[in-house]
Design a protein around this motif. Structure first.
Motif, mmCIF file in Angstrom:
data_model
loop_
_atom_site.group_PDB
_atom_site.id
_atom_site.type_symbol
_atom_site.label_atom_id
_atom_site.label_comp_id
_atom_site.label_asym_id
_atom_site.label_seq_id
_atom_site.Cartn_x
_atom_site.Cartn_y
_atom_site.Cartn_z
ATOM 1 N N UNK A 217 14.971 -10.751 -29.762
ATOM 2 C CA UNK A 217 14.473 -9.836 -31.739
ATOM 3 C C UNK A 217 14.236 -8.818 -31.386
ATOM 4 N N UNK A 218 14.795 -7.329 -31.907
ATOM 5 C CA UNK A 218 13.922 -6.500 -31.612
ATOM 6 C C UNK A 218 13.537 -5.661 -33.450
ATOM 7 N N UNK A 219 12.595 -4.736 -33.158
ATOM 8 C CA UNK A 219 11.828 -4.382 -34.557
ATOM 9 C C UNK A 219 12.908 -3.012 -35.260
ATOM 10 N N UNK A 220 13.265 -2.366 -34.217
ATOM 11 C CA UNK A 220 14.311 -1.119 -35.680
ATOM 12 C C UNK A 220 15.141 -1.483 -34.321
ATOM 13 N N UNK A 221 16.478 -0.216 -34.823
ATOM 14 C CA UNK A 221 17.779 -0.608 -33.952
ATOM 15 C C UNK A 221 17.850 0.631 -33.126
ATOM 16 N N UNK A 222 16.563 1.620 -32.936
ATOM 17 C CA UNK A 222 16.479 2.135 -32.086
ATOM 18 C C UNK A 222 15.997 1.862 -30.942
ATOM 19 N N UNK A 223 15.750 0.223 -31.016
ATOM 20 C CA UNK A 223 15.110 -0.161 -30.297
ATOM 21 C C UNK A 223 15.953 -1.263 -28.986
ATOM 22 N N UNK A 224 16.779 -2.265 -29.899
ATOM 23 C CA UNK A 224 18.114 -2.088 -29.608
ATOM 24 C C UNK A 224 18.971 -0.997 -28.597
ATOM 25 N N UNK A 225 19.273 -0.103 -28.982
ATOM 26 C CA UNK A 225 20.214 1.501 -28.267
ATOM 27 C C UNK A 225 19.346 1.394 -27.089
ATOM 28 N N UNK A 226 18.141 1.754 -26.988
ATOM 29 C CA UNK A 226 17.425 1.457 -25.768
ATOM 30 C C UNK A 226 17.293 0.388 -24.613
ATOM 31 N N UNK A 227 17.530 -0.812 -25.739
ATOM 32 C CA UNK A 227 17.867 -1.893 -24.455
ATOM 33 C C UNK A 227 19.277 -1.647 -24.228
ATOM 34 N N UNK A 228 20.409 -1.579 -24.740
ATOM 35 C CA UNK A 228 21.599 -1.612 -24.616
ATOM 36 C C UNK A 228 21.855 -0.493 -23.770
ATOM 37 N N UNK A 229 20.784 0.705 -23.689
ATOM 38 C CA UNK A 229 21.492 2.095 -22.606
ATOM 39 C C UNK A 229 20.562 1.372 -20.925
ATOM 40 N N UNK A 230 19.590 0.531 -21.380
ATOM 41 C CA UNK A 230 19.088 -0.146 -20.035
ATOM 42 C C UNK A 230 20.400 -1.330 -19.220
ATOM 43 N N UNK A 231 20.622 -2.098 -20.270
ATOM 44 C CA UNK A 231 21.409 -3.408 -20.111
ATOM 45 C C UNK A 231 22.828 -2.867 -19.509
#
Length: 295
Positions: A217-231
């Motif tokens: 669960x992410x708060x904003x879409x920039x958060x999930x983009x950062x997660x995708x970048x790492x994972x």
């Protein structure tokens, strides 16, 4: 020098018509966030307060006066006060949020039965509706540069989730990064400070490929983009709030789909902690991932 028009407030060189802003129907604003009345009466309705746990539907919305009152906290006021509570912002930010249409496109709602949207006498309301001109899968170079260089996003994994949105509001054209929600609306972000929405406002659902993993669960879409970048691409099924006011929708989605646990990548602040408490109170097992980051 005295202000010749007392209904106009100027802050940070921006002028907002308080008479117009306060005339925006509270009922329509709540409806746009999926908040519907639990009980209807002649001239008012009761619904659940969206900014706190409220099992008793304590929020009264008076259609005739266009005011609200929370019986549980003894707070109330105009739509500006309500936006401050829901968005956790200042009065000026709430006025900008409403005047510039940053949260929603207000539409006619079935929240109440009687007509309550009267035209301001002698004035024509400005057009603050965002109208999409076109949508492209290819982001312009300057927006790619912003994501890559400023936000450190890997476009190879992020691009499938993003769109280039050109839209018009008030006769002027704008361009932004768009991130779709499940209702067909878009969260918007430019390469500077603008954040906005093309209605309807809703959560975003990412199917993911690691199907055995817990939902994220992410708060904003920039958060999930950062997660995708790492994972990378093999990410877990994920939900994006797009606003903490969408928390009831996330909880409903989790319950409807039999999901009883999430890994929460929520901002490490007061609003984030309150969101985690709300999830736990709703019977959701939460792994707080904010221990891995300072904000």
């Amino acid at each position: 020098m005295n202000n010749p028009n007392p209904t106009i407030t100027a802050m940070n060189n921006e002028y907002y018509d308080l008479q117009y802003i306060k005339a925006i129907p509270i009922a329509d604003y709540l409806h746009a966030y999926g908040i519907e009345p639990v009980k209807r009466y002649n001239g008012y309705a009761l619904c659940h307060a969206p900014y706190r746990e409220d099992h008793n539907a304590s929020l009264k919305v008076d259609f005739r006066k266009n005011l609200w009152h929370d019986y549980g906290t003894s707070q109330g006021g105009s739509i500006i006060d309500l936006v401050m509570k829901m968005q956790g912002c200042s009065a000026y930010e709430a006025m900008a949020h409403l005047a510039e249409g940053k949260a929603i496109t207000l539409a006619s709602s079935s929240f109440h039965r009687e007509t309550h949207t009267e035209q301001i006498r002698g004035e024509q309301r400005p057009s603050n509706v965002r109208r999409i001109l076109f949508i492209s899968e290819e982001l312009p170079q300057y927006l790619q540069n912003y994501l890559r260089e400023v936000r450190k996003i890997d476009l190879a994994v992020a691009s499938p989730y993003l769109r280039h949105i050109r839209y018009e509001v008030g006769g002027r054209e704008y361009s932004a990064i768009g991130f779709a929600n499940r209702a067909g609306g878009y969260e918007l972000r430019d390469d500077k400070t603008f954040k906005g929405t093309i209605a309807p406002k809703d959560i975003s659902v990412i199917a993911g490929k690691a199907n055995n993993a817990s939902h994220c669960l992410f708060e904003g879409f920039m958060d999930i983009l950062s997660y995708l970048t790492m994972k990378g691409k093999e990410t877990a099924p994920s939900l994006v709030l797009n606003s903490v006011s969408n928390l009831p929708r996330v909880i409903a989605y989790l319950h409807e789909n039999g999901i009883d646990s999430v890994r929460a990548f929520i901002d490490n602040d007061q609003a984030g902690r309150k969101a985690l408490q709300t999830l736990c109170s709703a019977g959701i097992k939460v792994e707080d991932m904010s221990r891995h980051y300072s904000r």
